[in-house]
Design an enzyme around this catalytic site. Structure first.
Site, PDB file in Angstrom:
ATOM      1  N   THR A 198      -0.718  -2.011   3.988  1.00  0.00           N
ATOM      2  CA  THR A 198      -1.858  -2.705   4.319  1.00  0.00           C
ATOM      3  C   THR A 198      -1.591  -3.324   5.867  1.00  0.00           C
ATOM      4  OG1 THR A 198      -3.125  -4.775   4.118  1.00  0.00           O
ATOM      5  CG2 THR A 198      -0.708  -5.101   3.480  1.00  0.00           C
ATOM      6  N   THR A 199      -2.674  -3.556   6.443  1.00  0.00           N
ATOM      7  CA  THR A 199      -2.572  -4.073   7.868  1.00  0.00           C
ATOM      8  C   THR A 199      -1.434  -4.792   8.037  1.00  0.00           C
ATOM      9  OG1 THR A 199      -5.132  -3.855   8.018  1.00  0.00           O
ATOM     10  CG2 THR A 199      -4.216  -4.621   9.728  1.00  0.00           C
ATOM     11  N   ARG A 258      -8.168   7.412  -9.435  1.00  0.00           N
ATOM     12  CA  ARG A 258      -8.609   8.717 -10.283  1.00  0.00           C
ATOM     13  C   ARG A 258      -9.876   9.463  -9.619  1.00  0.00           C
ATOM     14  NH1 ARG A 258      -7.381   8.046 -15.906  1.00  0.00           N
ATOM     15  NH2 ARG A 258      -5.177   7.546 -15.926  1.00  0.00           N
ATOM     16  N   GLU A 291     -14.323  -3.508   8.929  1.00  0.00           N
ATOM     17  CA  GLU A 291     -13.074  -3.309   9.654  1.00  0.00           C
ATOM     18  C   GLU A 291     -12.890  -1.975  10.024  1.00  0.00           C
ATOM     19  OE1 GLU A 291      -9.828  -5.046   7.042  1.00  0.00           O
ATOM     20  OE2 GLU A 291     -10.785  -7.046   6.913  1.00  0.00           O
ATOM     21  N   ARG A 344      -8.199   5.826   2.363  1.00  0.00           N
ATOM     22  CA  ARG A 344      -7.373   5.776   1.051  1.00  0.00           C
ATOM     23  C   ARG A 344      -8.296   4.946  -0.034  1.00  0.00           C
ATOM     24  NH1 ARG A 344      -2.640   1.620   3.219  1.00  0.00           N
ATOM     25  NH2 ARG A 344      -2.499   3.541   4.628  1.00  0.00           N
ATOM     26  N   HIS A 345      -9.118   4.030   0.478  1.00  0.00           N
ATOM     27  CA  HIS A 345     -10.175   3.132  -0.377  1.00  0.00           C
ATOM     28  C   HIS A 345     -11.551   3.288  -0.209  1.00  0.00           C
ATOM     29  CE1 HIS A 345      -9.161   0.355   2.646  1.00  0.00           C
ATOM     30  NE2 HIS A 345      -8.220  -0.043   1.981  1.00  0.00           N
ATOM     31  N   HIS A 362      -6.006 -12.590   5.484  1.00  0.00           N
ATOM     32  CA  HIS A 362      -4.712 -11.686   5.035  1.00  0.00           C
ATOM     33  C   HIS A 362      -3.650 -12.423   4.111  1.00  0.00           C
ATOM     34  CE1 HIS A 362      -2.035  -8.309   4.728  1.00  0.00           C
ATOM     35  NE2 HIS A 362      -3.113  -7.469   5.246  1.00  0.00           N
ATOM     36  N   GLY A 363      -3.580 -11.906   2.955  1.00  0.00           N
ATOM     37  CA  GLY A 363      -2.341 -12.457   1.951  1.00  0.00           C
ATOM     38  C   GLY A 363      -2.816 -13.971   1.440  1.00  0.00           C
ATOM     39  N   ASN A 381     -13.459  -9.143   0.421  1.00  0.00           N
ATOM     40  CA  ASN A 381     -13.095  -7.778   0.931  1.00  0.00           C
ATOM     41  C   ASN A 381     -12.831  -7.075  -0.401  1.00  0.00           C
ATOM     42  OD1 ASN A 381     -11.239  -5.545   1.277  1.00  0.00           O
ATOM     43  ND2 ASN A 381     -10.700  -6.371   3.192  1.00  0.00           N
ATOM     44  N   GLU A 434      -9.816 -12.994  14.547  1.00  0.00           N
ATOM     45  CA  GLU A 434      -9.438 -13.368  13.151  1.00  0.00           C
ATOM     46  C   GLU A 434      -7.888 -13.569  13.093  1.00  0.00           C
ATOM     47  OE1 GLU A 434     -10.950 -10.952   9.960  1.00  0.00           O
ATOM     48  OE2 GLU A 434      -9.234 -11.343   8.505  1.00  0.00           O
ATOM     49  N   HIS A 493     -10.067  -2.956  -2.601  1.00  0.00           N
ATOM     50  CA  HIS A 493      -9.156  -2.625  -3.639  1.00  0.00           C
ATOM     51  C   HIS A 493      -9.882  -2.539  -4.846  1.00  0.00           C
ATOM     52  CE1 HIS A 493      -5.834  -2.828  -1.080  1.00  0.00           C
ATOM     53  NE2 HIS A 493      -5.996  -3.904  -0.715  1.00  0.00           N
ATOM     54  N   HIS A 508     -12.909  -2.094   4.726  1.00  0.00           N
ATOM     55  CA  HIS A 508     -12.114  -1.512   5.664  1.00  0.00           C
ATOM     56  C   HIS A 508     -12.226  -0.138   5.568  1.00  0.00           C
ATOM     57  CE1 HIS A 508      -7.969  -1.003   7.690  1.00  0.00           C
ATOM     58  NE2 HIS A 508      -8.798  -0.423   8.454  1.00  0.00           N
ATOM     59  N   ARG A 556     -10.761   3.107   6.322  1.00  0.00           N
ATOM     60  CA  ARG A 556      -9.557   3.474   7.286  1.00  0.00           C
ATOM     61  C   ARG A 556      -9.597   5.117   7.327  1.00  0.00           C
ATOM     62  NH1 ARG A 556      -4.551  -0.251   6.097  1.00  0.00           N
ATOM     63  NH2 ARG A 556      -3.960   1.420   7.116  1.00  0.00           N
ATOM     64  N   GLY A 566      -9.148 -10.682  -0.066  1.00  0.00           N
ATOM     65  CA  GLY A 566      -9.805  -9.491  -1.041  1.00  0.00           C
ATOM     66  C   GLY A 566      -8.753  -9.223  -2.002  1.00  0.00           C
TER      67      GLY A 566
HETATM   68  N1  PXP Z   1      -8.594  -9.376   7.001  1.00  0.00           N
HETATM   69  C1  PXP Z   1      -8.135  -8.383   7.739  1.00  0.00           C
HETATM   70  C2  PXP Z   1      -8.370  -7.882   9.178  1.00  0.00           C
HETATM   71  C3  PXP Z   1      -7.467  -7.312   6.716  1.00  0.00           C
HETATM   72  O1  PXP Z   1      -7.080  -6.125   7.523  1.00  0.00           O
HETATM   73  C4  PXP Z   1      -7.463  -7.610   5.429  1.00  0.00           C
HETATM   74  C5  PXP Z   1      -6.680  -6.663   4.423  1.00  0.00           C
HETATM   75  O2  PXP Z   1      -7.539  -5.386   4.385  1.00  0.00           O
HETATM   76  C6  PXP Z   1      -7.885  -8.693   4.906  1.00  0.00           C
HETATM   77  C7  PXP Z   1      -8.317  -9.737   5.803  1.00  0.00           C
HETATM   78  C8  PXP Z   1      -7.659  -9.432   3.477  1.00  0.00           C
HETATM   79  O3  PXP Z   1      -6.459  -9.464   3.095  1.00  0.00           O
HETATM   80  P1  PXP Z   1      -5.961  -9.648   1.553  1.00  0.00           P
HETATM   81  O4  PXP Z   1      -6.710  -8.086   1.008  1.00  0.00           O
HETATM   82  O5  PXP Z   1      -4.411  -9.903   1.607  1.00  0.00           O
HETATM   83  O6  PXP Z   1      -6.857 -10.769   1.339  1.00  0.00           O
END
Ligand code: PXP
Length: 249
Positions: free
Chosen positions: A100-101, A18, A70, A49-50, A190-191, A7, A151, A10, A43, A45, A212
């Site tokens: 974050t989500t 900036r 996403e 924001r990104h 995620h995480g 992902n 997921e 970031h 993603h 959004r 990500g």
């Molecule tokens: N999967 C989904 C659906 C997410 O929304 C995110 C965060 O954007 C991730 C995976 C990746 O999460 P992380 O950035 O914490 O690895």
């Protein structure tokens, strides 16, 4: 081997801090591919924001692997996703204030909107996954919705410690097994980071991990090539040796 989708949100977060033209998430995504990523995730959004709309277009035209977009169920976002040319879509909940989500999609509550949008993605040959918590009722609703993938949200596992982490892992394994028994295919994310990825990569039935933040953060120190290669190696090691505990190899 379990596939790794990186992902790139970031990288865009840093650029947007900036409103600059760098660092470029597209160039970074190409680096991820060279280092062995199986696909790229971003993603778009509603608050932009990104990732920006132009990033999605450029990612799709320049990356060689699969683009997983996403987006929320908001009608504007769904319309943009349908026109994006992405091959895969992960439908997520979205609130303005969250960092974050935060949680999974309420598939039961969103049954009506899903019934409207899933056929639209299917018509375009898009593969959809629903980002959900390891909850049996939500999984059953996901199976009933006709979406091919879920997921599993690994955020609670990622922040849990000790016995609680073990319980979260067991919940995720039970969820993956239940999902498979209902005909769903299973991704997770995620995480996840270099230290906690191994048990998730070993979950039976999980096909793809979306990671990500940890990879982008690690790349600040070691570069994109090493950051992606080390995550791939951690996943490979975990799936090769079910007794290993993970960590940066
Ligand atoms: N999967 C989904 C659906 C997410 O929304 C995110 C965060 O954007 C991730 C995976 C990746 O999460 P992380 O950035 O914490 O690895």
């Amino acid at each position: 081997m379990v596939r790794l989708h990186v992902n790139v949100d970031h990288v865009a977060t840093v650029r947007q801090a900036r409103r600059e033209r760098f660092p470029c998430p597209i160039e970074w995504a190409l680096g991820c591919e060279s280092a062995g990523a199986d696909g790229i995730t971003c993603h778009l959004r509603k608050d932009r924001r990104h990732i920006q709309d132009a990033d999605v277009r450029e990612l799709r035209s320049r990356i060689r692997t699969l683009l997983n977009l996403e987006c929320s169920l908001d009608s504007e976002m769904v319309a943009l996703a349908l026109e994006s040319g992405a091959e895969a879509f992960c439908l997520v909940p979205e609130t303005r204030q969250e960092i974050t989500t935060e949680g999974g999609l309420d598939v039961r509550g969103e049954r009506a909107r899903l019934a409207q949008v899933l056929p639209l993605f299917a018509e375009r040959g898009g593969v959809v996954s629903l980002f959900i918590d390891a909850d049996r009722e939500q999984l059953a609703a996901a199976a009933d919705s006709g979406a091919p993938f879920v997921e599993l949200h690994t955020g609670r596992y990622a922040i849990a410690r000790g016995d609680e982490r073990q319980r979260e892992l067991e919940r995720l394994q039970a969820a993956a097994s239940f999902a498979r028994s209902r005909g769903l295919r299973v991704n997770a994310g995620h995480g996840l980071d270099y230290d906690n990825v191994a048990p998730i990569a070993r979950l039976e039935g999980v096909e793809e991990l979306n990671i990500g933040y940890a990879i982008v953060a690690h790349a600040l120190f070691v570069g994109v090539d090493a950051a992606v290669a080390q995550m791939r190696a951690a996943i490979a090691k975990a799936t090769r040796n079910s007794k290993s505990s993970g960590g940066i190899p």
